[in-house]
Design an enzyme around this catalytic site. Sequence first.
Site, PDB file in Angstrom:
ATOM      1  N   SER A  91      -8.574  33.097 -14.758  1.00 25.20           N
ATOM      2  CA  SER A  91      -8.478  33.155 -13.312  1.00 25.20           C
ATOM      3  C   SER A  91      -7.437  32.133 -12.854  1.00 25.20           C
ATOM      4  O   SER A  91      -7.328  31.058 -13.422  1.00 25.20           O
ATOM      5  CB  SER A  91      -9.831  32.828 -12.692  1.00 25.20           C
ATOM      6  OG  SER A  91      -9.657  32.362 -11.368  1.00 25.20           O
ATOM      7  N   GLU A 134     -11.612  46.537 -17.863  1.00 22.90           N
ATOM      8  CA  GLU A 134     -11.601  47.003 -16.474  1.00 22.90           C
ATOM      9  C   GLU A 134     -10.459  47.972 -16.221  1.00 22.90           C
ATOM     10  O   GLU A 134     -10.597  48.951 -15.478  1.00 22.90           O
ATOM     11  CB  GLU A 134     -11.526  45.799 -15.531  1.00 22.90           C
ATOM     12  CG  GLU A 134     -12.824  45.008 -15.543  1.00 22.90           C
ATOM     13  CD  GLU A 134     -12.700  43.641 -14.898  1.00 22.90           C
ATOM     14  OE1 GLU A 134     -13.712  43.149 -14.389  1.00 22.90           O
ATOM     15  OE2 GLU A 134     -11.603  43.055 -14.902  1.00 22.90           O
TER      16      GLU A 134
END
Length: 463
Positions: free
Chosen positions: A279, A292
């Site tokens: 992140s 994802e």
Amino acid sequence: MKAKLWGGRFAGGLDPAFESFNRSLPFDHRLVQQDLTGSIAWAEALGAAGVLTAGERQKLSKALRALAQELAADPAPLHESDAEDVHSFVEAALRDRVGDLAKKLHTGRSRNDQVATDLKLWLRDAVADLDTGLHALMAALVALAHRYAELPMPGYTHLQRGQPITVGHHALAYVEMLARDRARLEDAAARMDTCPLGSGALAGTAFEIDRKALAGALDFAAATRNSLDAVSDRDHVCEVVFACSMVMVHLSRLAEDWIFFATFEAGFLQFGDAVATGSSLMPQKKNPDAMELLRGKTGRVAGSLQGLLMVLKGLPLAYDKDLQEDKEALFDAVDTTNACLRVAAVAVQHAEFTERCRTAAGRGYLNATDVADLLVAAGVPFRDAHERTGTAVRRAIEHGVEIEELPAEQLAELLPELGSDLRQQLAVETVLRRRRVVGGTAPQRVRAEVKAWQNKLTKQSNR
Ligand code: ARG
């Protein structure tokens, strides 16, 4: 005004907005090798039919072959050209090489049967590529199943823990799905194995073309039997994109399972650094982006299928320009699926299952079914066994223990039929071992399946 393949009837030029709207070269350039292969076969067929002299045929073939080689080495001319489509591009390039003789090649042929043939030739290679990707992913999953053939983990229904399974068994479930995907593609390839060339624009060519020989020259099993159908049929495009969609649905289910397994809450799986990202804000994060994206791109491929079906719906016979819309959907679906198969294989190779799988499988009453089964073995009808096991689970929950950890007097009261070796009988390893039936999760069975898949996959890669 640029020279068009169809200019004679027209006095005025195209509006620039329509000109670029109408062009397909920006995407159908991908069919250039197929277009050249088809053109070489067509030149031969025209020669055999006496439409071209032997000299003309040879000259055309030679120029087309040279063009194929040059463009394979350097496709720049394709991207620099302002031709309307790949077929116009090839004809113009041929004219640069052999002059007016190039004008004879299109005798008895239409871009309609030409593009239908090109697409089938392209699909043939696409199916082979997809098959290679599927094979590689299956091999990676089989290797994973081999590594974790014995590792217990919780199996779920309704996302509630149900019974223990082995990690290997879970991996092999996806191998089964991918094997069906390969069979689907193989089946589609067999059905599309007919050659449209010689169908002309819609009614069949008026020249004495030996279509059987032409089909053979292009490695098709047979010639198509109806010209109207042949130039407008895109079933094979839909079938391959459906097969891609199904592959993607399988990949997205794997992705979703694994995203869940990798949550802090489950803690069953760690993705390799090779397929995870961090992140920009939260320094501790490790995100399953690869998974994802597999899940997300499924929507895109399924969307292409939907788009194709809508293009074909209500389309009158025979060829209509709507059909030009088939290509981008097809190319994108195949490219996306191939890329996803590659990334999925990398993710599988880098996945590490944790000991938390084992711990989680050993707690939470996942052996309750086995308690009932043991009662059945002692002569209790299953419905009664189910009821009494439920009571035992309730009691165990009250005590905050597993069934086999209940105090001896409670066990004697609730489950008197069961012996003193209950801990051993209900241990996760014992529970797994019982399920050695064909299709079951027992390590012994998983190892046998792994062996069978390894054999099949080795044979297939030697094909
Ligand atoms: N670019 C066209 C396609 O992809 C080729 C066929 C054009 N045929 C025609 N009659 N305009 O469908």
